[in-house]
Motif scaffolding. Structure first.
Motif, PDB file in Angstrom:
ATOM      1  N   ALA A 382     -44.611  -6.432 -34.816  1.00  0.00           N
ATOM      2  CA  ALA A 382     -43.156  -5.977 -34.903  1.00  0.00           C
ATOM      3  C   ALA A 382     -42.392  -4.836 -34.890  1.00  0.00           C
ATOM      4  CB  ALA A 382     -43.522  -7.066 -36.741  1.00  0.00           C
ATOM      5  N   GLN A 383     -42.975  -4.041 -34.743  1.00  0.00           N
ATOM      6  CA  GLN A 383     -42.856  -2.482 -35.035  1.00  0.00           C
ATOM      7  C   GLN A 383     -42.372  -1.882 -33.915  1.00  0.00           C
ATOM      8  OE1 GLN A 383     -45.061  -3.127 -38.003  1.00  0.00           O
ATOM      9  NE2 GLN A 383     -43.107  -3.963 -38.928  1.00  0.00           N
ATOM     10  N   TYR A 385     -41.871  -0.655 -30.389  1.00  0.00           N
ATOM     11  CA  TYR A 385     -40.278  -1.084 -29.962  1.00  0.00           C
ATOM     12  C   TYR A 385     -40.479  -1.807 -27.891  1.00  0.00           C
ATOM     13  CZ  TYR A 385     -37.754   1.664 -33.186  1.00  0.00           C
ATOM     14  OH  TYR A 385     -36.861   2.014 -34.535  1.00  0.00           O
ATOM     15  N   TRP A 387     -38.208  -3.125 -24.791  1.00  0.00           N
ATOM     16  CA  TRP A 387     -36.619  -3.103 -24.259  1.00  0.00           C
ATOM     17  C   TRP A 387     -37.139  -4.338 -22.560  1.00  0.00           C
ATOM     18  CZ3 TRP A 387     -35.027  -1.913 -19.081  1.00  0.00           C
ATOM     19  CH2 TRP A 387     -33.872  -1.744 -19.106  1.00  0.00           C
ATOM     20  N   GLN A 395     -35.259  -2.195 -28.726  1.00  0.00           N
ATOM     21  CA  GLN A 395     -35.465  -2.685 -29.993  1.00  0.00           C
ATOM     22  C   GLN A 395     -36.896  -3.147 -30.998  1.00  0.00           C
ATOM     23  OE1 GLN A 395     -32.363  -5.693 -30.454  1.00  0.00           O
ATOM     24  NE2 GLN A 395     -30.677  -5.106 -29.262  1.00  0.00           N
ATOM     25  N   GLN A 396     -36.649  -3.285 -32.420  1.00  0.00           N
ATOM     26  CA  GLN A 396     -38.257  -3.158 -32.635  1.00  0.00           C
ATOM     27  C   GLN A 396     -38.818  -4.340 -32.190  1.00  0.00           C
ATOM     28  OE1 GLN A 396     -38.555  -2.019 -36.911  1.00  0.00           O
ATOM     29  NE2 GLN A 396     -39.561  -0.649 -36.294  1.00  0.00           N
ATOM     30  N   ASN A 398     -39.642  -7.309 -34.004  1.00  0.00           N
ATOM     31  CA  ASN A 398     -39.762  -8.725 -34.882  1.00  0.00           C
ATOM     32  C   ASN A 398     -37.994  -8.639 -34.656  1.00  0.00           C
ATOM     33  OD1 ASN A 398     -38.121  -6.022 -35.743  1.00  0.00           O
ATOM     34  ND2 ASN A 398     -39.290  -6.788 -37.778  1.00  0.00           N
ATOM     35  N   GLN A 399     -36.876  -7.533 -33.557  1.00  0.00           N
ATOM     36  CA  GLN A 399     -35.682  -8.394 -34.066  1.00  0.00           C
ATOM     37  C   GLN A 399     -35.152  -8.483 -32.932  1.00  0.00           C
ATOM     38  OE1 GLN A 399     -33.344  -4.044 -34.036  1.00  0.00           O
ATOM     39  NE2 GLN A 399     -34.190  -4.164 -36.225  1.00  0.00           N
ATOM     40  N   VAL A 400     -35.884  -9.352 -31.489  1.00  0.00           N
ATOM     41  CA  VAL A 400     -36.439 -10.049 -30.462  1.00  0.00           C
ATOM     42  C   VAL A 400     -36.112 -11.408 -30.564  1.00  0.00           C
ATOM     43  CG1 VAL A 400     -36.288 -10.305 -28.243  1.00  0.00           C
ATOM     44  CG2 VAL A 400     -36.607  -7.482 -29.267  1.00  0.00           C
ATOM     45  N   SER A 401     -34.760 -12.107 -30.011  1.00  0.00           N
ATOM     46  CA  SER A 401     -35.442 -13.598 -30.953  1.00  0.00           C
ATOM     47  C   SER A 401     -36.189 -14.378 -29.590  1.00  0.00           C
ATOM     48  CB  SER A 401     -34.155 -14.237 -30.620  1.00  0.00           C
ATOM     49  OG  SER A 401     -33.680 -14.248 -29.733  1.00  0.00           O
ATOM     50  N   GLU A 404     -40.420 -13.911 -30.854  1.00  0.00           N
ATOM     51  CA  GLU A 404     -40.365 -14.329 -32.391  1.00  0.00           C
ATOM     52  C   GLU A 404     -41.849 -15.377 -32.224  1.00  0.00           C
ATOM     53  OE1 GLU A 404     -37.116 -16.381 -34.117  1.00  0.00           O
ATOM     54  OE2 GLU A 404     -36.205 -14.040 -34.593  1.00  0.00           O
TER      55      GLU A 404
END
Length: 419
Positions: A382-383, A385, A387, A395-396, A398-401, A404
């Motif tokens: 999840a952490q 990075y 692109w 982005q990490q 867990n921030q990319v839909s 998920e």
């Protein structure tokens, strides 16, 4: 000859031939005791040649013109005779005139049918006929070979012999050419020329040239011609089932207009339908028709030739309009969009999904590109990075839909060991 002919020979000093016929090839000039006066005038007209013969030996050949017969014109006779009478005695010789015009419209034809093996129809019998033309080219040969002492040599004396030579050569050519009989009509001129060239050396040995050989007709027996006519009629009718339905509809319409009476048209239509149905009934103990032969396709992918595949299997191999394909019968590889047989498969094949190319940042380095499935093997957490194209910055995960589902598929971590 009588006394009158002898006296006329003493005074007449013109040697010529006026042909009143259309079929005379050669004519021997008549003189009493074959005596031609010294100084006589020899007239050879256009289309003629004259040959002097002395005691069976050919002396001289004269072309068209007028000549005064003397030892200066005929030196060979001076050596043969010696002219012991002061060169004033008559020539003891014969003069043969030859007609060098072209004798046309002479007929030839097969007296009996010729049996040949046609590559399409099998063994067949045929007849042929036509006409030919001849002319005299070397009168000395013709005189020695055929005329001899004949006082009037005409075309019919040689036409039978020439006709037999033509028929024999024609039969040999037809038997060895392997040309389909149905193609003969388009090759009449070529066949005539080839047969003429084949027999020309033989005919030229007689001093005659075969100037032309024409084929007017090559025919088959009436039974074979009738069968060919029926075969052509069936081809013109096209779809026999549609023709039968049309005939039946017409017969029913005529029957409705004449109820209670015998209708020949209806009977014919019903008979055609029954015949059609009988043809469609499967015959017991007969094997079914073989399945259609499927085309075997090959495709070019990443520089490799893959296949063979059937047409139905091509969409599953990633077939696109730009895919290069090949099958037996094609001269070279072509793009699928240029092959009409594959148009329906191109329309039905969905476009291949475009896979996102991901990059990961690990230990100060950028790694990639990777597909979504490959990220798991790169230690994705999840952490981590990540692109891809379209993202403004790293982005990490867990921030990319889009990731998920991938993150939730990770197995839970192992529990800590017991103390």
């Amino acid at each position: 000859m009588g006394l009158f002919d002898k006296l006329r020979g003493e005074f007449v000093d013109i040697v010529e031939w006026l042909d009143s016929t259309n079929d005379s090839i050669s004519y021997r000039f008549e003189r009493y005791n074959s005596e031609i006066k010294m100084g006589a005038k020899l007239t050879v007209r256009p289309g003629q040649l004259a040959v002097f013969v002395n005691e069976g030996q050919v002396g001289d050949v004269f072309s068209p013109g007028m000549y005064t017969l003397s030892t200066q014109n005929l030196p060979i006779f001076s050596s043969l005779k010696g002219w012991q009478y002061g060169f004033n005695s008559p020539f003891k010789a014969e003069v043969y005139f030859f007609n060098t015009k072209i004798f046309t419209n002479l007929k030839w034809g097969t007296s009996n049918p010729l049996t040949i093996r046609d590559p399409e129809l099998g063994p067949v019998r045929l007849r042929a006929y036509g006409n030919y033309s001849i002319r005299v080219t070397e009168p000395q040969k013709l005189l020695q070979e055929l005329v001899s002492t004949d006082g009037l040599f005409q075309v019919d004396e040689i036409s039978d012999h020439l006709r037999n030579i033509i028929i024999t050569s024609f039969a040999s050519w037809v038997g060895s050419s392997q040309t389909p009989l149905l193609d003969f009509t388009a090759q009449y001129r070529e066949i005539g020329n080839q047969v003429r060239d084949a027999i020309q050396p033989k005919i030229q040995s007689y001093g005659i040239e075969l100037t032309q050989l024409l084929i007017e007709n090559i025919s088959l027996p009436s039974e074979v011609e009738s069968a060919l006519d029926k075969r052509a009629s069936i081809g013109l009718l096209g779809n026999m089932q549609e023709f039968t339905q049309y005939q039946t509809a017409n017969a029913i319409e005529k029957s409705a207009q004449n109820p209670g009476g015998n209708n020949v048209g209806l009977e014919f239509g019903v008979g055609m339908v029954m015949a059609q149905q009988m043809n469609t009934v499967s015959i017991p103990n007969q094997p079914p028709a073989p399945p259609p032969v499927q085309t075997q396709w090959y495709i070019s992918s990443n520089g490799q030739r893959l296949g063979p595949f059937t047409s139905e299997q091509l969409p599953g191999q990633g077939l696109t309009a730009q895919t290069y394909v090949w099958c037996a019968g094609m001269q070279s590889w072509q793009q699928a969009s240029q092959v009409s047989e594959l148009s329906s498969y191109l329309a039905a094949a969905p476009p291949l999904p475009i896979q996102t190319q991901w990059y990961v940042f690990s230990n100060g380095q950028r790694l990639g590109p990777f597909t979504s499935e490959q990220l798991l093997g790169q230690g994705l957490t999840a952490q981590t990075y990540v692109w891809c194209t379209g993202m403004q910055d790293w982005q990490q995960a867990n921030q990319v839909s889009e990731l998920e589902t991938l993150l939730t598929s990770f197995p839970p971590p192992a529990p800590p060991p017991a103390i």
